[in-house]
Scaffold this motif. Structure first.
Motif, PDB file in Angstrom:
ATOM      1  N   LEU A 270       1.299  -4.120   1.236  1.00  0.00           N
ATOM      2  CA  LEU A 270       1.108  -3.319   2.453  1.00  0.00           C
ATOM      3  C   LEU A 270       2.295  -2.402   2.695  1.00  0.00           C
ATOM      4  O   LEU A 270       2.133  -1.236   3.083  1.00  0.00           O
ATOM      5  N   LEU A 271       3.495  -2.917   2.476  1.00  0.00           N
ATOM      6  CA  LEU A 271       4.682  -2.087   2.644  1.00  0.00           C
ATOM      7  C   LEU A 271       4.743  -0.984   1.590  1.00  0.00           C
ATOM      8  O   LEU A 271       5.201   0.134   1.870  1.00  0.00           O
ATOM      9  N   GLU A 272       4.274  -1.274   0.395  1.00  0.00           N
ATOM     10  CA  GLU A 272       4.239  -0.252  -0.654  1.00  0.00           C
ATOM     11  C   GLU A 272       3.234   0.847  -0.316  1.00  0.00           C
ATOM     12  O   GLU A 272       3.448   2.018  -0.629  1.00  0.00           O
ATOM     13  N   TYR A 273       2.135   0.454   0.320  1.00  0.00           N
ATOM     14  CA  TYR A 273       1.119   1.437   0.713  1.00  0.00           C
ATOM     15  C   TYR A 273       1.705   2.501   1.648  1.00  0.00           C
ATOM     16  O   TYR A 273       1.350   3.676   1.582  1.00  0.00           O
ATOM     17  N   ILE A 274       2.626   2.083   2.526  1.00  0.00           N
ATOM     18  CA  ILE A 274       3.217   3.015   3.490  1.00  0.00           C
ATOM     19  C   ILE A 274       3.875   4.188   2.781  1.00  0.00           C
ATOM     20  O   ILE A 274       3.638   5.357   3.106  1.00  0.00           O
ATOM     21  N   PHE A 275       4.696   3.891   1.786  1.00  0.00           N
ATOM     22  CA  PHE A 275       5.421   4.967   1.115  1.00  0.00           C
ATOM     23  C   PHE A 275       4.532   5.710   0.120  1.00  0.00           C
ATOM     24  O   PHE A 275       4.834   6.834  -0.257  1.00  0.00           O
ATOM     25  N   ALA A 276       3.436   5.091  -0.302  1.00  0.00           N
ATOM     26  CA  ALA A 276       2.496   5.800  -1.185  1.00  0.00           C
ATOM     27  C   ALA A 276       1.798   6.925  -0.431  1.00  0.00           C
ATOM     28  O   ALA A 276       1.612   8.026  -0.959  1.00  0.00           O
ATOM     29  N   THR A 277       1.407   6.684   0.797  1.00  0.00           N
ATOM     30  CA  THR A 277       0.698   7.698   1.578  1.00  0.00           C
ATOM     31  C   THR A 277       1.636   8.643   2.312  1.00  0.00           C
ATOM     32  O   THR A 277       1.201   9.686   2.796  1.00  0.00           O
ATOM     33  N   MET A 278       2.899   8.272   2.394  1.00  0.00           N
ATOM     34  CA  MET A 278       3.843   9.122   3.105  1.00  0.00           C
ATOM     35  C   MET A 278       4.110  10.417   2.340  1.00  0.00           C
ATOM     36  O   MET A 278       4.270  11.487   2.944  1.00  0.00           O
ATOM     37  N   GLU A 279       4.124  10.361   1.011  1.00  0.00           N
ATOM     38  CA  GLU A 279       4.384  11.564   0.203  1.00  0.00           C
ATOM     39  C   GLU A 279       3.854  11.323  -1.202  1.00  0.00           C
ATOM     40  O   GLU A 279       4.484  10.666  -2.021  1.00  0.00           O
ATOM     41  N   THR A 280       2.654  11.807  -1.466  1.00  0.00           N
ATOM     42  CA  THR A 280       2.058  11.748  -2.798  1.00  0.00           C
ATOM     43  C   THR A 280       1.602  13.143  -3.176  1.00  0.00           C
ATOM     44  O   THR A 280       0.839  13.779  -2.453  1.00  0.00           O
ATOM     45  N   ASP A 281       2.079  13.605  -4.330  1.00  0.00           N
ATOM     46  CA  ASP A 281       1.786  14.956  -4.817  1.00  0.00           C
ATOM     47  C   ASP A 281       2.117  16.001  -3.740  1.00  0.00           C
ATOM     48  O   ASP A 281       1.331  16.907  -3.452  1.00  0.00           O
ATOM     49  N   ASN A 282       3.305  15.839  -3.140  1.00  0.00           N
ATOM     50  CA  ASN A 282       3.839  16.774  -2.135  1.00  0.00           C
ATOM     51  C   ASN A 282       2.960  16.859  -0.892  1.00  0.00           C
ATOM     52  O   ASN A 282       2.950  17.882  -0.196  1.00  0.00           O
ATOM     53  N   THR A 283       2.219  15.830  -0.595  1.00  0.00           N
ATOM     54  CA  THR A 283       1.307  15.851   0.546  1.00  0.00           C
ATOM     55  C   THR A 283       1.359  14.524   1.276  1.00  0.00           C
ATOM     56  O   THR A 283       1.473  13.465   0.646  1.00  0.00           O
ATOM     57  N   LYS A 284       1.246  14.590   2.600  1.00  0.00           N
ATOM     58  CA  LYS A 284       1.185  13.390   3.419  1.00  0.00           C
ATOM     59  C   LYS A 284      -0.273  13.036   3.681  1.00  0.00           C
ATOM     60  O   LYS A 284      -1.112  13.914   3.864  1.00  0.00           O
ATOM     61  N   PHE A 285      -0.551  11.734   3.715  1.00  0.00           N
ATOM     62  CA  PHE A 285      -1.915  11.258   3.946  1.00  0.00           C
ATOM     63  C   PHE A 285      -1.950  10.370   5.189  1.00  0.00           C
ATOM     64  O   PHE A 285      -0.978   9.687   5.496  1.00  0.00           O
ATOM     65  N   TYR A 286      -3.084  10.400   5.848  1.00  0.00           N
ATOM     66  CA  TYR A 286      -3.303   9.589   7.041  1.00  0.00           C
ATOM     67  C   TYR A 286      -4.514   8.687   6.815  1.00  0.00           C
ATOM     68  O   TYR A 286      -5.502   9.102   6.197  1.00  0.00           O
ATOM     69  N   MET A 287      -4.432   7.461   7.324  1.00  0.00           N
ATOM     70  CA  MET A 287      -5.603   6.578   7.369  1.00  0.00           C
ATOM     71  C   MET A 287      -6.110   6.608   8.804  1.00  0.00           C
ATOM     72  O   MET A 287      -5.557   5.954   9.689  1.00  0.00           O
ATOM     73  N   CYS A 288      -7.166   7.380   9.017  1.00  0.00           N
ATOM     74  CA  CYS A 288      -7.645   7.615  10.381  1.00  0.00           C
ATOM     75  C   CYS A 288      -8.580   6.516  10.884  1.00  0.00           C
ATOM     76  O   CYS A 288      -9.038   6.588  12.023  1.00  0.00           O
ATOM     77  N   ASP A 289      -8.900   5.561  10.051  1.00  0.00           N
ATOM     78  CA  ASP A 289      -9.660   4.376  10.471  1.00  0.00           C
ATOM     79  C   ASP A 289      -8.867   3.147  10.046  1.00  0.00           C
ATOM     80  O   ASP A 289      -9.281   2.402   9.158  1.00  0.00           O
ATOM     81  N   PHE A 290      -7.719   2.951  10.671  1.00  0.00           N
ATOM     82  CA  PHE A 290      -6.802   1.897  10.243  1.00  0.00           C
ATOM     83  C   PHE A 290      -7.286   0.546  10.756  1.00  0.00           C
ATOM     84  O   PHE A 290      -7.531   0.361  11.947  1.00  0.00           O
ATOM     85  N   SER A 291      -7.410  -0.415   9.833  1.00  0.00           N
ATOM     86  CA  SER A 291      -7.889  -1.749  10.188  1.00  0.00           C
ATOM     87  C   SER A 291      -7.496  -2.725   9.084  1.00  0.00           C
ATOM     88  O   SER A 291      -7.431  -2.336   7.908  1.00  0.00           O
ATOM     89  N   PRO A 292      -7.251  -3.994   9.406  1.00  0.00           N
ATOM     90  CA  PRO A 292      -6.997  -4.990   8.355  1.00  0.00           C
ATOM     91  C   PRO A 292      -8.198  -5.193   7.443  1.00  0.00           C
ATOM     92  O   PRO A 292      -8.059  -5.745   6.351  1.00  0.00           O
ATOM     93  N   GLN A 293      -9.369  -4.726   7.865  1.00  0.00           N
ATOM     94  CA  GLN A 293     -10.556  -4.821   7.024  1.00  0.00           C
ATOM     95  C   GLN A 293     -10.609  -3.712   5.978  1.00  0.00           C
ATOM     96  O   GLN A 293     -11.533  -3.676   5.167  1.00  0.00           O
ATOM     97  N   ASN A 294      -9.644  -2.790   5.996  1.00  0.00           N
ATOM     98  CA  ASN A 294      -9.552  -1.743   4.967  1.00  0.00           C
ATOM     99  C   ASN A 294      -8.723  -2.198   3.769  1.00  0.00           C
ATOM    100  O   ASN A 294      -8.602  -1.446   2.797  1.00  0.00           O
ATOM    101  N   PHE A 295      -8.141  -3.386   3.845  1.00  0.00           N
ATOM    102  CA  PHE A 295      -7.274  -3.891   2.782  1.00  0.00           C
ATOM    103  C   PHE A 295      -7.784  -5.241   2.299  1.00  0.00           C
ATOM    104  O   PHE A 295      -8.306  -6.036   3.083  1.00  0.00           O
ATOM    105  N   GLY A 296      -7.620  -5.474   1.004  1.00  0.00           N
ATOM    106  CA  GLY A 296      -7.975  -6.757   0.421  1.00  0.00           C
ATOM    107  C   GLY A 296      -6.957  -7.121  -0.643  1.00  0.00           C
ATOM    108  O   GLY A 296      -5.836  -6.607  -0.658  1.00  0.00           O
ATOM    109  N   TYR A 297      -7.331  -7.990  -1.554  1.00  0.00           N
ATOM    110  CA  TYR A 297      -6.418  -8.354  -2.643  1.00  0.00           C
ATOM    111  C   TYR A 297      -7.235  -8.868  -3.823  1.00  0.00           C
ATOM    112  O   TYR A 297      -8.384  -9.306  -3.681  1.00  0.00           O
ATOM    113  N   ASN A 298      -6.627  -8.794  -5.008  1.00  0.00           N
ATOM    114  CA  ASN A 298      -7.301  -9.264  -6.216  1.00  0.00           C
ATOM    115  C   ASN A 298      -6.968 -10.726  -6.468  1.00  0.00           C
ATOM    116  O   ASN A 298      -6.310 -11.384  -5.647  1.00  0.00           O
TER     117      ASN A 298
END
Length: 443
Positions: A270-298
């Motif tokens: 989850l902490l890694e996800y923060i910095f992945a969306t903060m700046e990827t390919d010179n662009t910032k991303f937003y999760m506009c439907d933020f919920s714990p149900q948007n994340f899972g695990y293998n």
């Protein structure tokens, strides 16, 4: 009296049993007699045959619908016809159409846009037939298109999607991905298939974040159908279950959570996800439907994003906001949590607010419910205070500058990372061990 009572009871039992045994026989006789009387009337005979025919058609039609609820036959037929005619390409096409080793019979779900199938640990998504026809109409790729023309088309597309910045690495990856047969040349089918895939929002997000381990890896494609690894657990938790158990025990959703070392490993994702969306390919991303149900695990307890439809780039979000008409600030909302202010002069929404609550603070709210439950005493004080400081940081955003917030966020993030990794060093980490045999990959 003692001697005759058992015998009388046994004869009563026998008579009742004989009557019960004769009931089916009498019932069958009445049915046959009624059937013969019914067939003596010619009009009733035709009505009976009509009812039987309608019943058979109804059952047959219902069986076909339930068996192909995801348009499996139509999707496979359309893709394979286009593949044989040289209109689509992809690493999945041969397995799907020639070898027929990839079944699409296990339908998981169908919504307005996609039909979803599961095979092994791969989730396939195919556009529904009506949506695919609309996608074909707007396809600007032509037969004989050169590599330079296709790259120019990709540059315009990524500029609209991610802004006017340097996207050369992403364009190179898109060309290499489109070149399914790896001959450094682009056929019409390859270019057409890649362009159709890039028009699908979920595929865009998966493709852009392929270098990041918190997003599922793309497995294979055929035309506009794509497959990617599916998570072992699709959600972290569901706090808002309206059950009797929840009304009595509000924290019952935490009872089935993994043990602390596994949750700590998921929290690192989850902490890694923060910095992945903060700046990827010179662009910032937003999760506009933020919920714990948007994340899972293998199965190795690595966090994976499982829902991508709420993730949007800052460029697309600002363009969408600028086209919205508004009369008040509440009209300027995208998804559940992305909001901006209304410009009363132009009647249009402004770009995303600079004081937008960072995703890091939202993750801290998730960690409060997910990580701090039933944790070891030795890290309880440090973790609970760090998470509380992170949540309080969101309440003080109006009094701090953007730079100060970024510094505080980095400090808390690094400290959380350090504590969780130190805890994992001394825990039983057998769940992190991967098997030597790798799962089947089609690309």
């Amino acid at each position: 009296m003692m001697y005759f009572f058992p015998r009388r009871t046994s004869w009563t039992y026998r008579s009742i049993r004989m009557k019960l045994q004769s009931l089916p026989q009498h019932f069958c006789k009445h049915c046959v007699r009624g059937y013969r009387v019914l067939l003596e009337n010619e009009w009733m005979r035709y009505c009976f045959l009509f009812v039987c025919l309608c019943s058979v058609c109804y059952l047959l039609f219902g069986w076909i619908i339930s068996r192909d609820s995801c348009f499996e036959w139509e999707i496979r037929t359309s893709l394979c016809n286009d593949y044989q005619n040289g209109l689509v390409a992809g690493s999945l096409c041969y397995n799907l159409c020639i070898e027929k080793s990839v079944p699409l019979s296990s339908c998981i779900n169908r919504d307005d846009q996609f039909s979803m199938f599961r095979w092994s640990n791969i989730l396939f998504k195919a556009l529904n037939p009506d949506k695919h026809k609309l996608l074909e109409v707007s396809n600007p790729v032509w037969d004989g298109m050169s590599k330079a023309d296709f790259i120019s088309l990709l540059e315009k597309h990524f500029a609209q999607l991610l802004g006017n910045k340097d996207h050369s690495y992403l364009i190179l990856r898109a060309f290499e991905f489109a070149d399914f047969n790896r001959n450094n040349e682009l056929t019409y089918a390859e270019a057409r298939s890649m362009w159709e895939l890039l028009q699908i929002q979920e595929f865009q997000i998966l493709f852009i974040f392929q270098d990041n381990t918190v997003f599922p890896q793309l497995n294979s494609t055929c035309g506009s159908m794509f497959g990617y690894e599916t998570a072992y657990q699709q959600i972290l938790y569901n706090k808002n279950q309206s059950t009797y158990l929840e009304s009595i025990f509000p924290n019952s959703y935490q009872w089935s959570l993994p043990d602390f070392p596994r949750r700590a490993h998921i929290a690192l994702g989850l902490l890694e996800y923060i910095f992945a969306t903060m700046e990827t390919d010179n662009t910032k991303f937003y999760m506009c439907d933020f919920s714990p149900q948007n994340f899972g695990y293998n199965q190795y307890y690595e966090m994976k994003v499982t829902k991508f439809d709420g993730i949007v780039s800052e460029t697309v979000l600002n363009k969408t906001m600028s086209t919205k008409t508004c009369e008040k600030d509440s009209d300027c909302v995208y998804g559940d949590i992305c909001h901006s202010t209304c410009n009363l002069v132009t009647g249009k929404c402004n770009s995303i607010d600079e004081m937008y609550t960072p995703d890091f603070i939202k993750v801290c709210h998730v960690l409060q419910d997910y990580l701090l439950y039933d944790m070891p005493i030795k890290v309880k004080y440090l973790l609970s205070h760090l998470v509380a400081d992170c949540i309080r940081m969101g309440n003080k955003m109006s009094t701090k500058t953007r730079e100060t917030i970024a510094v505080d966020q980095n400090i808390i993030h690094d400290r959380l990372n350090e504590i969780l990794w130190n805890e994992l060093k001394y825990a039983d980490n057998k769940f992190l061990t991967r098997p030597t045999k790798k799962p089947p990959v089609l690309i």
